[in-house]
Design an enzyme around this catalytic site. Structure first.
Site, PDB file in Angstrom:
ATOM      1  N   CYS B 115    -139.626 -50.474  19.062  1.00 59.80           N
ATOM      2  CA  CYS B 115    -138.842 -51.449  18.307  1.00 59.80           C
ATOM      3  C   CYS B 115    -139.608 -52.754  18.421  1.00 59.80           C
ATOM      4  O   CYS B 115    -139.563 -53.407  19.465  1.00 59.80           O
ATOM      5  CB  CYS B 115    -137.432 -51.597  18.868  1.00 59.80           C
ATOM      6  SG  CYS B 115    -136.530 -52.956  18.104  1.00 59.80           S
ATOM      7  N   CYS B 118    -137.161 -56.025  18.862  1.00 58.97           N
ATOM      8  CA  CYS B 118    -136.355 -56.274  20.071  1.00 58.97           C
ATOM      9  C   CYS B 118    -136.481 -55.071  20.987  1.00 58.97           C
ATOM     10  O   CYS B 118    -137.552 -54.841  21.535  1.00 58.97           O
ATOM     11  CB  CYS B 118    -134.898 -56.586  19.716  1.00 58.97           C
ATOM     12  SG  CYS B 118    -134.143 -55.464  18.526  1.00 58.97           S
ATOM     13  N   SER B 119    -135.402 -54.300  21.166  1.00 57.85           N
ATOM     14  CA  SER B 119    -135.500 -53.141  22.053  1.00 57.85           C
ATOM     15  C   SER B 119    -134.512 -52.074  21.614  1.00 57.85           C
ATOM     16  O   SER B 119    -133.865 -51.457  22.448  1.00 57.85           O
ATOM     17  CB  SER B 119    -135.258 -53.553  23.504  1.00 57.85           C
ATOM     18  OG  SER B 119    -134.014 -54.212  23.606  1.00 57.85           O
ATOM     19  N   CYS B 120    -134.376 -51.832  20.308  1.00 60.20           N
ATOM     20  CA  CYS B 120    -133.506 -50.759  19.810  1.00 60.20           C
ATOM     21  C   CYS B 120    -133.931 -49.449  20.463  1.00 60.20           C
ATOM     22  O   CYS B 120    -135.122 -49.133  20.514  1.00 60.20           O
ATOM     23  CB  CYS B 120    -133.617 -50.642  18.293  1.00 60.20           C
ATOM     24  SG  CYS B 120    -133.012 -52.105  17.435  1.00 60.20           S
TER      25      CYS B 120
END
Lengths: 98, 211
Positions: B115, B118-120
């Protein structure tokens, strides 16, 4: 809503400045790929981030791009790809130049 | 703040403490959290319960079960690849709140997930993402030089295999179905699940070899 693009359509990711939260990373802007899948529709992130429902849902697409189109100096085989989710309002038919 | 730090007149333990937040946004996040608790929007207990709920999910107990089932049951695998959320739900597991897409690795195709924004992450199957998944380095380099990053994880992908990077930027979540290791014919689903690691479901590694 009816999706504007279908699987296999060639699309260009719009190359425009957007100061708000919009989830289209800079590295794909202006690049051409192909619709791999039509996903669900979601509220627009540009307004969803500001305490409302995001307005009428916009279709999200999975767009497949060739790595060698993304990076002219890509250090790998020509068949390597990248897939990314792009909202419909960030896609243009490939014939139309920005 | 968790504790106040008055000068250095006391001995420090040999192992350093978890670093105190120092950046503006880290402090802002803590202040906001404390304010929300103070105003009664939620309680410290709610917060703890949410963290415990997140930490109760692990790749071993959740994601690995899905992959092992896909390895032994072709009908389930087809259903998983068609509609990830529905297939995961059919095992009594939580598919998460959005579209879930399962990506099958084959002898011709190696999938890997990042991702960049961000940090999906498919938290309902893999729990909390590892620190490196959230690092600026992984997020910026995986889309730019995926084969080099994979090699750094010990995963060398031959040139005749397509590397496909999946940038999870918006509303979907992805889980990789690694290839079933050779020499596992006749293994039980439970034993197979022990070969399915977190990293193999992100796509930076293969499933564990059998020896």
């Amino acid at each position: 809503m009816t999706p504007a693009f279908r699987v296999g359509d060639r699309v260009r990711v719009d190359d425009r400045y957007e100061p708000r939260h919009h989830r289209t990373p800079a590295y794909v802007k202006g690049k051409v790929g192909e619709v791999e899948r039509v996903c669900l529709a979601h509220g627009r992130p540009e307004i969803l981030a500001y305490r409302n429902d995001g307005g009428p849902p916009r279709t999200v697409y999975r767009v497949r791009l060739r790595q060698c189109d993304l990076w002219p100096d890509y250090n790998g085989p020509a068949h390597d790809t990248l897939e990314i989710e792009i909202f419909e309002h960030w896609l243009r038919p490939v014939e139309a130049r920005n | 703040m968790a504790h106040e730090h008055h000068g250095h007149d006391h001995p420090h333990p040999f192992q350093p403490d978890h670093p105190e937040p120092t950046s503006y946004y880290e402090l802002l996040g803590m202040a906001l959290n404390e304010l929300l608790i103070e105003k009664g929007v939620y309680t410290a207990g709610d917060m703890r319960a949410m963290i415990e709920q997140l930490e109760a999910v692990s790749p071993e107990t959740h994601g690995a079960k899905v992959v092992a089932r896909a390895w032994v049951d072709p009908d389930f695998k087809a259903a998983l690849l068609r509609d990830g959320a529905a297939a995961v739900s059919s095992l009594g597991l939580d598919p998460g709140y959005t579209e879930l897409t399962a990506l099958e690795n084959t002898p011709r195709l190696h999938n890997v997930v990042v991702c960049t924004l961000c940090s999906c992450y498919p938290r309902s199957l893999l729990g909390r993402p590892p620190a490196w998944y959230k690092s600026a380095s992984y997020r910026s380099r995986l889309v730019r030089e995926p084969r080099k990053v994979l090699a750094e994880f010990g995963t060398t992908v031959p040139d005749d295999v397509e590397v496909r990077v999946h940038d999870s930027t918006a509303e979907l979540r992805y889980v990789v179905v690694p290839m079933r290791p050779e020499g596992t014919e006749g293994w039980s689903e439970e034993d197979l699940a022990t070969l399915v690691t977190r990293d193999s479901m992100i796509g930076v590694a293969r499933a564990k070899a059998t020896r």
